[in-house]
Design a protein around this motif. Sequence first.
Motif, PDB file in Angstrom:
ATOM      1  N   ILE A 166       0.844  -1.199   0.000  1.00  0.00           N
ATOM      2  CA  ILE A 166       0.000   0.000   0.000  1.00  0.00           C
ATOM      3  C   ILE A 166       0.879   1.248   0.000  1.00  0.00           C
ATOM      4  N   SER A 167       1.885   1.260   0.837  1.00  0.00           N
ATOM      5  CA  SER A 167       2.799   2.387   0.929  1.00  0.00           C
ATOM      6  C   SER A 167       3.505   2.625  -0.410  1.00  0.00           C
ATOM      7  N   GLU A 168       4.043   1.568  -0.993  1.00  0.00           N
ATOM      8  CA  GLU A 168       4.729   1.670  -2.287  1.00  0.00           C
ATOM      9  C   GLU A 168       3.774   2.167  -3.373  1.00  0.00           C
ATOM     10  N   ASN A 169       2.546   1.661  -3.355  1.00  0.00           N
ATOM     11  CA  ASN A 169       1.589   2.022  -4.397  1.00  0.00           C
ATOM     12  C   ASN A 169       1.109   3.460  -4.264  1.00  0.00           C
ATOM     13  N   ILE A 170       0.987   3.947  -3.056  1.00  0.00           N
ATOM     14  CA  ILE A 170       0.629   5.362  -2.869  1.00  0.00           C
ATOM     15  C   ILE A 170       1.757   6.244  -3.397  1.00  0.00           C
ATOM     16  N   ARG A 171       2.980   5.881  -3.087  1.00  0.00           N
ATOM     17  CA  ARG A 171       4.126   6.658  -3.604  1.00  0.00           C
ATOM     18  C   ARG A 171       4.180   6.587  -5.131  1.00  0.00           C
ATOM     19  N   PHE A 172       3.946   5.403  -5.683  1.00  0.00           N
ATOM     20  CA  PHE A 172       3.954   5.244  -7.137  1.00  0.00           C
ATOM     21  C   PHE A 172       2.898   6.130  -7.785  1.00  0.00           C
ATOM     22  N   LEU A 173       1.661   6.054  -7.287  1.00  0.00           N
ATOM     23  CA  LEU A 173       0.579   6.849  -7.879  1.00  0.00           C
ATOM     24  C   LEU A 173       0.845   8.344  -7.745  1.00  0.00           C
ATOM     25  N   SER A 174       1.351   8.755  -6.605  1.00  0.00           N
ATOM     26  CA  SER A 174       1.680  10.171  -6.406  1.00  0.00           C
ATOM     27  C   SER A 174       2.716  10.637  -7.418  1.00  0.00           C
ATOM     28  N   ASN A 175       3.746   9.840  -7.602  1.00  0.00           N
ATOM     29  CA  ASN A 175       4.802  10.190  -8.559  1.00  0.00           C
ATOM     30  C   ASN A 175       4.302  10.126  -9.993  1.00  0.00           C
ATOM     31  N   GLU A 176       3.578   9.079 -10.309  1.00  0.00           N
ATOM     32  CA  GLU A 176       3.096   8.870 -11.682  1.00  0.00           C
ATOM     33  C   GLU A 176       2.187  10.014 -12.132  1.00  0.00           C
ATOM     34  N   SER A 199      -1.707  12.763   6.742  1.00  0.00           N
ATOM     35  CA  SER A 199      -2.149  11.362   6.719  1.00  0.00           C
ATOM     36  C   SER A 199      -1.474  10.610   5.587  1.00  0.00           C
ATOM     37  N   VAL A 200      -1.442  11.230   4.413  1.00  0.00           N
ATOM     38  CA  VAL A 200      -0.804  10.594   3.261  1.00  0.00           C
ATOM     39  C   VAL A 200       0.677  10.345   3.555  1.00  0.00           C
ATOM     40  N   SER A 201       1.318  11.286   4.214  1.00  0.00           N
ATOM     41  CA  SER A 201       2.726  11.115   4.588  1.00  0.00           C
ATOM     42  C   SER A 201       2.903   9.878   5.467  1.00  0.00           C
ATOM     43  N   SER A 202       2.009   9.692   6.424  1.00  0.00           N
ATOM     44  CA  SER A 202       2.120   8.527   7.308  1.00  0.00           C
ATOM     45  C   SER A 202       1.855   7.228   6.545  1.00  0.00           C
ATOM     46  N   GLY A 247       4.656   4.129   5.827  1.00  0.00           N
ATOM     47  CA  GLY A 247       4.266   2.861   6.423  1.00  0.00           C
ATOM     48  C   GLY A 247       3.938   2.954   7.900  1.00  0.00           C
ATOM     49  N   MET A 248       3.852   4.174   8.424  1.00  0.00           N
ATOM     50  CA  MET A 248       3.511   4.350   9.840  1.00  0.00           C
ATOM     51  C   MET A 248       2.019   4.100  10.101  1.00  0.00           C
ATOM     52  N   ALA A 249       1.225   4.204   9.048  1.00  0.00           N
ATOM     53  CA  ALA A 249      -0.221   3.967   9.148  1.00  0.00           C
ATOM     54  C   ALA A 249      -0.706   3.466   7.794  1.00  0.00           C
ATOM     55  N   VAL A 250      -1.915   2.952   7.773  1.00  0.00           N
ATOM     56  CA  VAL A 250      -2.545   2.550   6.508  1.00  0.00           C
ATOM     57  C   VAL A 250      -3.882   3.265   6.388  1.00  0.00           C
ATOM     58  N   PRO A 251      -4.283   3.558   5.162  1.00  0.00           N
ATOM     59  CA  PRO A 251      -5.589   4.203   4.984  1.00  0.00           C
ATOM     60  C   PRO A 251      -6.724   3.246   5.358  1.00  0.00           C
ATOM     61  N   LYS A 273     -11.064   4.969   2.518  1.00  0.00           N
ATOM     62  CA  LYS A 273     -10.040   5.749   1.818  1.00  0.00           C
ATOM     63  C   LYS A 273      -9.456   4.933   0.670  1.00  0.00           C
ATOM     64  N   ILE A 274      -9.206   3.653   0.918  1.00  0.00           N
ATOM     65  CA  ILE A 274      -8.691   2.767  -0.130  1.00  0.00           C
ATOM     66  C   ILE A 274      -9.673   2.684  -1.288  1.00  0.00           C
ATOM     67  N   ILE A 275     -10.950   2.562  -0.993  1.00  0.00           N
ATOM     68  CA  ILE A 275     -11.970   2.508  -2.047  1.00  0.00           C
ATOM     69  C   ILE A 275     -11.957   3.795  -2.862  1.00  0.00           C
ATOM     70  N   SER A 276     -11.870   4.939  -2.207  1.00  0.00           N
ATOM     71  CA  SER A 276     -11.826   6.224  -2.919  1.00  0.00           C
ATOM     72  C   SER A 276     -10.605   6.317  -3.831  1.00  0.00           C
ATOM     73  N   ILE A 277      -9.462   5.902  -3.315  1.00  0.00           N
ATOM     74  CA  ILE A 277      -8.229   5.932  -4.110  1.00  0.00           C
ATOM     75  C   ILE A 277      -8.367   5.023  -5.332  1.00  0.00           C
ATOM     76  N   CYS A 278      -8.840   3.811  -5.113  1.00  0.00           N
ATOM     77  CA  CYS A 278      -8.973   2.850  -6.212  1.00  0.00           C
ATOM     78  C   CYS A 278      -9.987   3.323  -7.251  1.00  0.00           C
ATOM     79  N   ASN A 279     -11.087   3.889  -6.800  1.00  0.00           N
ATOM     80  CA  ASN A 279     -12.078   4.416  -7.747  1.00  0.00           C
ATOM     81  C   ASN A 279     -11.496   5.571  -8.559  1.00  0.00           C
ATOM     82  N   HIS A 280     -10.772   6.447  -7.897  1.00  0.00           N
ATOM     83  CA  HIS A 280     -10.197   7.604  -8.585  1.00  0.00           C
ATOM     84  C   HIS A 280      -9.222   7.186  -9.687  1.00  0.00           C
TER      85      HIS A 280
END
Length: 82
Positions: free
Chosen positions: A8-18, A36-39, A43-47, A51-58
Amino acid sequence: MGEKQKKISENIRFLSNEYNMNQSDFGKICNSTGASVSSWCTGMAVPSIDKIISICNHFDISIDDFVLKKLEVRKEFFTSPR
């Protein structure tokens, strides 16, 4: 950090960069703060699941792919010249 949390952490970073998004912009997708996104990115927290559903839908990706796989650049299909 567990394997799913790491993906999840890697994929959030990937999507942000992409999509050239800062953490604040990414947070707007799922009604979250940049902090929150920073955490999530560290990997200090997970959505939460909503939040995951919103990200995936977007980004039009499946929850399974987001949580279990390393996202990569989508390859477009081109037809071969005749």
